[in-house]
Design a protein around this motif. Sequence first.
Motif, PDB file in Angstrom:
ATOM      1  N   MET A   1       0.836  -1.202   0.000  1.00  0.00           N
ATOM      2  CA  MET A   1       0.000   0.000   0.000  1.00  0.00           C
ATOM      3  C   MET A   1       0.866   1.245   0.000  1.00  0.00           C
ATOM      4  O   MET A   1       2.033   1.197   0.383  1.00  0.00           O
ATOM      5  CB  MET A   1      -0.922   0.013   1.222  1.00  0.00           C
ATOM      6  CG  MET A   1      -0.206   0.281   2.534  1.00  0.00           C
ATOM      7  SD  MET A   1      -1.318   0.498   3.948  1.00  0.00           S
ATOM      8  CE  MET A   1      -1.932  -1.174   4.124  1.00  0.00           C
ATOM      9  N   ASN A   2       0.285   2.349  -0.436  1.00  0.00           N
ATOM     10  CA  ASN A   2       0.944   3.640  -0.335  1.00  0.00           C
ATOM     11  C   ASN A   2       0.624   4.242   1.027  1.00  0.00           C
ATOM     12  O   ASN A   2      -0.504   4.166   1.505  1.00  0.00           O
ATOM     13  CB  ASN A   2       0.475   4.575  -1.451  1.00  0.00           C
ATOM     14  CG  ASN A   2       0.940   4.105  -2.816  1.00  0.00           C
ATOM     15  OD1 ASN A   2       1.832   3.270  -2.917  1.00  0.00           O
ATOM     16  ND2 ASN A   2       0.339   4.635  -3.859  1.00  0.00           N
ATOM     17  N   ILE A   3       1.629   4.846   1.661  1.00  0.00           N
ATOM     18  CA  ILE A   3       1.481   5.382   3.017  1.00  0.00           C
ATOM     19  C   ILE A   3       1.922   6.838   3.021  1.00  0.00           C
ATOM     20  O   ILE A   3       2.914   7.204   2.393  1.00  0.00           O
ATOM     21  CB  ILE A   3       2.320   4.566   4.018  1.00  0.00           C
ATOM     22  CG1 ILE A   3       1.829   3.110   4.059  1.00  0.00           C
ATOM     23  CG2 ILE A   3       2.274   5.187   5.424  1.00  0.00           C
ATOM     24  CD1 ILE A   3       2.686   2.181   4.910  1.00  0.00           C
ATOM     25  N   LEU A   4       1.166   7.666   3.733  1.00  0.00           N
ATOM     26  CA  LEU A   4       1.528   9.072   3.936  1.00  0.00           C
ATOM     27  C   LEU A   4       1.893   9.274   5.395  1.00  0.00           C
ATOM     28  O   LEU A   4       1.107   8.959   6.289  1.00  0.00           O
ATOM     29  CB  LEU A   4       0.366   9.998   3.554  1.00  0.00           C
ATOM     30  CG  LEU A   4       0.539  11.487   3.918  1.00  0.00           C
ATOM     31  CD1 LEU A   4       1.697  12.111   3.145  1.00  0.00           C
ATOM     32  CD2 LEU A   4      -0.754  12.262   3.678  1.00  0.00           C
ATOM     33  N   LEU A   5       3.080   9.795   5.635  1.00  0.00           N
ATOM     34  CA  LEU A   5       3.550  10.132   6.976  1.00  0.00           C
ATOM     35  C   LEU A   5       3.563  11.649   7.107  1.00  0.00           C
ATOM     36  O   LEU A   5       4.145  12.344   6.263  1.00  0.00           O
ATOM     37  CB  LEU A   5       4.951   9.569   7.197  1.00  0.00           C
ATOM     38  CG  LEU A   5       5.694   9.977   8.465  1.00  0.00           C
ATOM     39  CD1 LEU A   5       4.966   9.498   9.711  1.00  0.00           C
ATOM     40  CD2 LEU A   5       7.124   9.434   8.445  1.00  0.00           C
ATOM     41  N   ILE A   6       2.924  12.153   8.143  1.00  0.00           N
ATOM     42  CA  ILE A   6       2.831  13.599   8.339  1.00  0.00           C
ATOM     43  C   ILE A   6       3.819  14.048   9.409  1.00  0.00           C
ATOM     44  O   ILE A   6       3.855  13.506  10.516  1.00  0.00           O
ATOM     45  CB  ILE A   6       1.397  14.002   8.718  1.00  0.00           C
ATOM     46  CG1 ILE A   6       0.478  13.801   7.507  1.00  0.00           C
ATOM     47  CG2 ILE A   6       1.330  15.443   9.214  1.00  0.00           C
ATOM     48  CD1 ILE A   6      -0.972  14.089   7.779  1.00  0.00           C
ATOM     49  N   LYS A  27       4.878   2.607  -1.530  1.00  0.00           N
ATOM     50  CA  LYS A  27       5.464   3.941  -1.696  1.00  0.00           C
ATOM     51  C   LYS A  27       5.163   4.750  -0.448  1.00  0.00           C
ATOM     52  O   LYS A  27       4.052   4.717   0.083  1.00  0.00           O
ATOM     53  CB  LYS A  27       4.894   4.637  -2.926  1.00  0.00           C
ATOM     54  CG  LYS A  27       5.451   6.046  -3.103  1.00  0.00           C
ATOM     55  CD  LYS A  27       5.570   6.455  -4.548  1.00  0.00           C
ATOM     56  CE  LYS A  27       6.322   7.768  -4.645  1.00  0.00           C
ATOM     57  NZ  LYS A  27       6.736   8.118  -5.992  1.00  0.00           N
ATOM     58  N   LEU A  28       6.173   5.466   0.027  1.00  0.00           N
ATOM     59  CA  LEU A  28       6.017   6.297   1.217  1.00  0.00           C
ATOM     60  C   LEU A  28       6.125   7.761   0.832  1.00  0.00           C
ATOM     61  O   LEU A  28       7.102   8.182   0.201  1.00  0.00           O
ATOM     62  CB  LEU A  28       7.094   5.958   2.261  1.00  0.00           C
ATOM     63  CG  LEU A  28       7.119   6.833   3.527  1.00  0.00           C
ATOM     64  CD1 LEU A  28       5.821   6.686   4.318  1.00  0.00           C
ATOM     65  CD2 LEU A  28       8.315   6.469   4.405  1.00  0.00           C
ATOM     66  N   PHE A  29       5.099   8.525   1.195  1.00  0.00           N
ATOM     67  CA  PHE A  29       5.116   9.976   1.039  1.00  0.00           C
ATOM     68  C   PHE A  29       5.290  10.597   2.423  1.00  0.00           C
ATOM     69  O   PHE A  29       4.744  10.094   3.408  1.00  0.00           O
ATOM     70  CB  PHE A  29       3.811  10.496   0.429  1.00  0.00           C
ATOM     71  CG  PHE A  29       3.500   9.946  -0.926  1.00  0.00           C
ATOM     72  CD1 PHE A  29       4.096  10.476  -2.068  1.00  0.00           C
ATOM     73  CD2 PHE A  29       2.585   8.902  -1.080  1.00  0.00           C
ATOM     74  CE1 PHE A  29       3.800   9.975  -3.330  1.00  0.00           C
ATOM     75  CE2 PHE A  29       2.276   8.395  -2.328  1.00  0.00           C
ATOM     76  CZ  PHE A  29       2.887   8.933  -3.463  1.00  0.00           C
ATOM     77  N   ILE A  30       6.029  11.685   2.509  1.00  0.00           N
ATOM     78  CA  ILE A  30       6.202  12.397   3.770  1.00  0.00           C
ATOM     79  C   ILE A  30       5.879  13.868   3.543  1.00  0.00           C
ATOM     80  O   ILE A  30       6.407  14.487   2.626  1.00  0.00           O
ATOM     81  CB  ILE A  30       7.639  12.267   4.325  1.00  0.00           C
ATOM     82  CG1 ILE A  30       8.104  10.806   4.324  1.00  0.00           C
ATOM     83  CG2 ILE A  30       7.691  12.832   5.750  1.00  0.00           C
ATOM     84  CD1 ILE A  30       8.943  10.405   3.140  1.00  0.00           C
ATOM     85  N   ALA A  31       4.987  14.415   4.369  1.00  0.00           N
ATOM     86  CA  ALA A  31       4.577  15.811   4.225  1.00  0.00           C
ATOM     87  C   ALA A  31       4.791  16.561   5.543  1.00  0.00           C
ATOM     88  O   ALA A  31       4.147  16.232   6.528  1.00  0.00           O
ATOM     89  CB  ALA A  31       3.106  15.895   3.813  1.00  0.00           C
TER      90      ALA A  31
END
Length: 426
Positions: A1-6, A27-31
């Motif tokens: 899964m794609n994961i978003l880390l804030i 895929k890891l996104f970081i915002a």
Amino acid sequence: MNILLIGSGGREHALAWAISSSPLCDKLFIAPGNPGTAQCGENVVLDIADHRAVADFCKLMGVGLVVVGPEGPLVEGITDDLEAAGIKTFGPSKAAAQLEGSKAFTKELCAEFGIPTAGFARFTDEAAARAYVAKTGAPLVIKADGLAAGKGVVMAETVEQANDALAMMFSGGLGAAGAEVVIEEWMIGEEASFFALCDGTHALPLASAQDHKRVGDGDTGPNTGGMGAYSPAPVMTQAMEEQVMAQIVRPTLAGMHQRGTPFKGVLFAGLMITADGPKLIEYNTRFGDPECEVLMPRLKSDIVPALLAARDGVLNAVDLRWSDKVALTVVMAAKGYPGTPEKGSVIKGIDKAAAEKDVLVFHAGTQAKDGDIVANGGRVLNIVALGKSVSEAQAKAYAAVDLIDWPGGFCRRDIGWQAVKREREG
């Protein structure tokens, strides 16, 4: 899964490092992330205060899980808004995040459900607070009720210091966070941090840590967000952990559930181990910083299934494995911290330090500029080392610190001193 880390700090780099190694993470996104998290995934420009924009991004990029690092978005209700949009989110609801967002809320919960903590009184009027201080005497602990980025607690050893803290808070020195003040008794003992994953009903103990809040060696000077930490904390024996779970963590979960605001996420209990047993200093509702930087390197299990289980309410089916090694982190901060830090100074030698055996470097307040890494905050780097003992981890960490060329920074040179002393005497 794609994961978003804030988030963008050292905690988020440590989480990104752990999450990105999971087979479940495509895929890891970081915002918004930092130069360190960019090595683990893709940093994205996203206004995390705009919850609709975050939800839109998640839908566009097929994000299956959002992990919220810092406390601010949790207290602002980001979990509620993302869940309402159909996006799985790890972190407590706005109502449950009051455990960190309001010191008074937590103290009243403790009083209602018999959770051991320091005696306290609440004030919204400075004159009444000063009268209480005059009657009670010092030492006392003065706390701003709301979030204050780790700067809302004053250890007042004298009545004068207590009154100065009250004046600062009630005059707006901490903004809205100081509109209400909690005055607590001064507890004697050894501090420790204890973490548990929670799914609203069940609690899964993680590991213990001990951090160093004071800016100077020997635990002197003003409080900070944390100048270093190590895990596990020797004071947290198996028997003590069981006592904390039975007397503090589980009653908190039961109380929150009874109130209709079940707690899901990470419960971070700041503890004082007193002669009368463990007492709660305060709760945080997210992984600690810098504690997260020593927890993640010790976690041998995949963190992502555990985060999903906490969100889904099936944590009782999860078991986690931990390394027997000690992890210790030294925070390198910019000169001026915890006041106004000096920004823009160039940092060299990070890769050299990170190349050392059993060493990790987690970025916090850094920025990439013209091919260099520069300081862009108060706490800037976390130098983490693993060892068979606190003494060994400490020696490795400081050897790595000495490889970093940064005249604009400083660090404490005694992180782990209590445990090192205990090892030498034992």
